[in-house]
Design an enzyme around this catalytic site. Sequence first.
Site, mmCIF file in Angstrom:
data_model
loop_
_atom_site.group_PDB
_atom_site.id
_atom_site.type_symbol
_atom_site.label_atom_id
_atom_site.label_comp_id
_atom_site.label_asym_id
_atom_site.label_seq_id
_atom_site.Cartn_x
_atom_site.Cartn_y
_atom_site.Cartn_z
ATOM 1 N N SER A 51 0.771 -0.979 0.111
ATOM 2 C CA SER A 51 -0.057 -0.159 0.541
ATOM 3 C C SER A 51 1.027 1.481 0.312
ATOM 4 C CB SER A 51 -1.196 0.172 1.193
ATOM 5 O OG SER A 51 -0.260 0.140 2.564
ATOM 6 N N LYS A 112 0.719 4.642 6.862
ATOM 7 C CA LYS A 112 0.362 6.035 5.976
ATOM 8 C C LYS A 112 1.345 6.626 5.645
ATOM 9 C CE LYS A 112 -3.059 2.829 4.838
ATOM 10 N NZ LYS A 112 -3.015 1.971 3.106
#
Length: 284
Positions: A51, A112
């Site tokens: 990701s 993230k």
Amino acid sequence: MAEPSTAKPATSPAKPRSETSETIRFLLKLAIIVWLFRSFVFAPFSIPSESMLPRLLIGDYLFISKWNYGYSRWSMPFGVPPVSGRLFGSVPARGDTVVFRSKGEDDHDVIKRVIGLPGDTIQMRRGQLFLNGQAIAKQRIADFVVPLSPNFDQRHCEAEFVAPAPEGATCRIPRFRETLPGGRSYEVLDQRYIPDADDTQVFTVPAGNVFLMGDNRDDSADSRFPSADEALPGQPQGMGFIPLERVQGKAVIIFWSTDGSANWLLPWTWVTAARWDRIGGGFD
């Protein structure tokens, strides 16, 4: 007349500590030191998914610093003790790569990039990021190329992006550079148009929260999607807004990286599997 005795009363010798008890004491002290170090200074984190491509590969190991944004229960291993609030709290900067604790019953550590701060508005329009109503510069740059390996095989690279090479097959994915207000820039991957990810509502970040996104925009369950406890039936699930007290630390340096081909019973493969060029890489 007899003189009074000046002899000191006999004392029993100190009971020697056993080797077992000394070992237990040492291990307890070591455990406390490690707990304090992981909670307040640095902690390791390994990358389990794609990701955050292209910056982070599966098999990267990095350190996060724990003091940047303050301390909460999630600064401690396993969230113990379960204290509330934050101590010495501060807000991350846009563009920081952070590790945080996800929400929900299956909460776990996630990494993230910070895109929105409290009060910001964020929207995706046809794959273009808009921050506070203004389009974020997105420049096409050279494809991201990574060799296929046990840690990144064809399951992680769709067939249309697999390219033959003399040294073995590679994955080539369209890559872009985004630049935030103030000049902070980073690379993202964007393979195709996905309606739920590339065209979103306007999000307004609530007080005490941040909006996070993965750099691999087509393969990241992030703040563009509601968390499992907030999603409607059939709606894609992600992280939703993340409370600041769940942010554990800031990514600072990669200390190890492996392509997954090592066999732990064959020590020489630990060297051949290492991605040496990635070790020591920092974060802007």
